[in-house]
Design a protein around this motif. Structure first.
Motif, PDB file in Angstrom:
ATOM      1  N   LEU A 138      59.649 -35.922  38.409  1.00  0.00           N
ATOM      2  CA  LEU A 138      59.819 -36.568  37.321  1.00  0.00           C
ATOM      3  C   LEU A 138      60.902 -35.793  36.231  1.00  0.00           C
ATOM      4  N   THR A 151      64.872 -35.299  36.968  1.00  0.00           N
ATOM      5  CA  THR A 151      65.549 -37.051  36.990  1.00  0.00           C
ATOM      6  C   THR A 151      66.845 -36.890  35.783  1.00  0.00           C
ATOM      7  N   SER A 152      66.641 -36.319  34.822  1.00  0.00           N
ATOM      8  CA  SER A 152      67.372 -35.847  33.787  1.00  0.00           C
ATOM      9  C   SER A 152      68.893 -35.332  34.182  1.00  0.00           C
ATOM     10  N   THR A 156      73.306 -42.112  36.525  1.00  0.00           N
ATOM     11  CA  THR A 156      72.314 -42.889  36.618  1.00  0.00           C
ATOM     12  C   THR A 156      72.094 -43.458  38.121  1.00  0.00           C
ATOM     13  N   TYR A 183      69.287 -43.265  41.494  1.00  0.00           N
ATOM     14  CA  TYR A 183      69.125 -44.635  41.188  1.00  0.00           C
ATOM     15  C   TYR A 183      68.972 -44.787  43.045  1.00  0.00           C
ATOM     16  N   ALA A 204      67.708 -42.300  45.102  1.00  0.00           N
ATOM     17  CA  ALA A 204      66.600 -41.914  44.934  1.00  0.00           C
ATOM     18  C   ALA A 204      65.186 -43.098  45.678  1.00  0.00           C
ATOM     19  N   PRO A 214      62.256 -40.492  40.203  1.00  0.00           N
ATOM     20  CA  PRO A 214      63.681 -41.276  38.856  1.00  0.00           C
ATOM     21  C   PRO A 214      63.221 -42.585  38.597  1.00  0.00           C
ATOM     22  N   LEU A 273      65.034 -44.034  35.007  1.00  0.00           N
ATOM     23  CA  LEU A 273      65.925 -43.905  35.411  1.00  0.00           C
ATOM     24  C   LEU A 273      66.858 -46.040  34.984  1.00  0.00           C
ATOM     25  N   THR A 316      62.286 -40.877  30.465  1.00  0.00           N
ATOM     26  CA  THR A 316      61.676 -39.468  31.192  1.00  0.00           C
ATOM     27  C   THR A 316      60.533 -39.031  30.755  1.00  0.00           C
TER      28      THR A 316
END
Length: 462
Positions: free
Chosen positions: A65, A68-69, A77, A81, A84, A117, A121, A396
């Motif tokens: 996590l 993720t950002s 994004t 995604y 992942a 993520p 996301l 997140t």
């Protein structure tokens, strides 16, 4: 809200692409619990070692996590995604083919890292101005809240039908179909990559180490007791690292996770109330099965049926909450949600050894409705000051706060229930927990009066 603000409309396969990722990762958080004895027996491992198949996934999920950002900002994004989701499917295949417990634990850790993520996301796309809709679709609400509830039941069915490896194999067709949907998503559904984004190694180290240590300490304390040195050292050390990260993130220009949301008082209040709502609502979900099986002597199957309606009711309530908030405003709706949680908590004081299971299911359904239509407006308040480029950070942070606050809160209440049950009996101890949950809901209802009456539109991304 007009159609232009809502963003492009998505077909069924494209919606599956956005929703399947969160569904799979949430189901896999709980589905393995029922398979631990079968895995231990087939792979010749002890149960303490096998438990790392569960714990390793959850800790890796928490660590993932934290990246993720930054990944969403740097690479875009939807690109993150999709990658992942593909990695999650691949890790699921590795889990299903694992020849030994060591390989299975490693593959589960990879699965957790890849799955981290997917929820934030997907949320950022669904809630962003460029995204699929400002309103969370009814199907999203159903899947997000039904997924944790159906995990154990689905796991039991798959194990009975084909063995524990099927709990991982089932991810493959769903994940591959979702990847096709991701490829069809329109180009403007989420913010693109920002080549100027820079990594934050120090912040990432502080945040990931702090979050993993705090969650590990909370899990050990729940099992071994809060007086154990390992649990306390991990929990306190993790807390100190998270405080250090907060100080660092508020001073640096490009932190691993932007905490700008916390600078807005109402957003910070909404985040705190959402964590309180999760603790109040889901503590009963975790503690009730223990009561129904150990005190009322119901079977696990009957208990599962009693818990199942919660996911459906919460999902429908999530969609209804958005429409009710638009009509009546945020403040009265959140206040009513916590008031209903308090009433349902008081209902737990009436549950005894001979209480019919349908009565218990009704009480839990009332809690589910409250969390459903109360949590969605809180999300709107929390994310309102953020632009689309900050949505990944906001969602997140929401997921981290929910995970950390929920683990610690439920762990404390679970340990307290065990201690009070030994002192005054299981029924009286359970009633004391119900009183605590009622008091917490009433306190949150009072704080909800500080929320804005309505949510202002989110700013357009630059």
């Amino acid at each position: 809200m007009n159609e232009d603000d809502a963003g492009p409309r998505l077909g069924g396969l494209m919606q599956l692409g956005l929703l399947a990722g969160p569904l799979l990762t949430m189901v896999d958080s709980s589905i393995v619990n029922v398979a631990a004895p079968d895995i231990a027996r087939e792979l010749g491992a002890g149960l303490p070692t096998t438990q790392w198949v569960v714990s390793g996934y959850l800790l890796a999920l928490a660590a993932g996590l934290t990246t993720t950002s930054y990944l969403a900002r740097r690479f875009g994004t939807m690109r993150v995604y999709g990658a992942a989701l593909a990695a999650f499917v691949l890790a699921s295949a590795l889990c299903s083919a694992a020849p030994g417990i060591g390989v299975l634990i490693a593959a589960r850790a990879l699965q957790g890292l890849a799955g981290a993520p997917l929820v934030p996301l997907a949320m950022s796309v669904l809630l962003g101005r460029q995204g699929a809709a400002r309103r969370i679709p009814v199907t999203a609400g159903l899947l997000f809240f039904l997924a944790p509830a159906i995990g154990p039941s689905l796991g039991g069915l798959l194990i009975a039908a084909g063995g524990w490896r099927w709990i991982f194999l089932v991810n493959l067709p769903v994940g591959l179909l979702a990847l096709l949907g991701v490829r069809r998503l329109p180009d403007g559904v989420a913010p693109h990559a920002d080549g100027r984004a820079r990594p934050d190694p120090l912040g990432l180290a502080l945040l990931s180490a702090g979050l993993v240590a705090a969650l590990y300490g909370a899990s050990r304390a729940t099992v071994d007791g809060w007086g154990q040195p390992v649990a306390l050292v991990a929990l306190c050390g993790g807390g100190a690292l998270l405080v250090a990260y907060t100080g660092w993130a508020l001073r640096t220009s490009q932190p691993a996770l932007d905490l700008a949301l916390l600078r807005h008082g109402r957003s910070a209040l909404a985040l705190g109330l959402s964590v309180a709502a999760s603790v109040v609502a889901f503590a009963a979900v975790f503690l009730m099965p223990v009561f129904t099986q150990s005190v009322q002597h119901h079977t696990a199957f009957a208990t599962g049926l009693a818990l199942l309606p919660q996911g459906l009711i919460t999902g429908v309530g999530t969609a209804a909450g958005q429409r009710l908030a638009e009509r009546y405003g945020v403040r009265p709706l959140v206040f009513a949600g916590f008031a209903l949680l308090a009433v349902a908590g008081a209902g737990l004081l009436l549950v005894g050894q001979d209480t019919p299971l349908w009565v218990t299911a009704t009480i839990l359904s009332g809690r589910a409705a409250a969390i459903g239509f109360g949590l969605t407006p809180l999300l709107s308040v929390m994310l309102a000051p953020l632009s689309d480029t900050q949505m990944a950070d906001g969602s997140t942070l929401f997921n981290i706060a929910q995970r950390l606050g929920g683990s610690i809160g439920v762990g404390v209440l679970g340990s307290l229930l065990a201690a009070r049950a030994a002192a005054v009996g299981p029924i009286a101890g359970f009633h004391e927990i119900g009183a605590i949950l009622t008091g917490l809901a009433l306190a949150a209802a009072a704080l909800a009066l500080l929320l804005p009456a309505r949510v202002a539109p989110a700013p357009v991304a630059a």
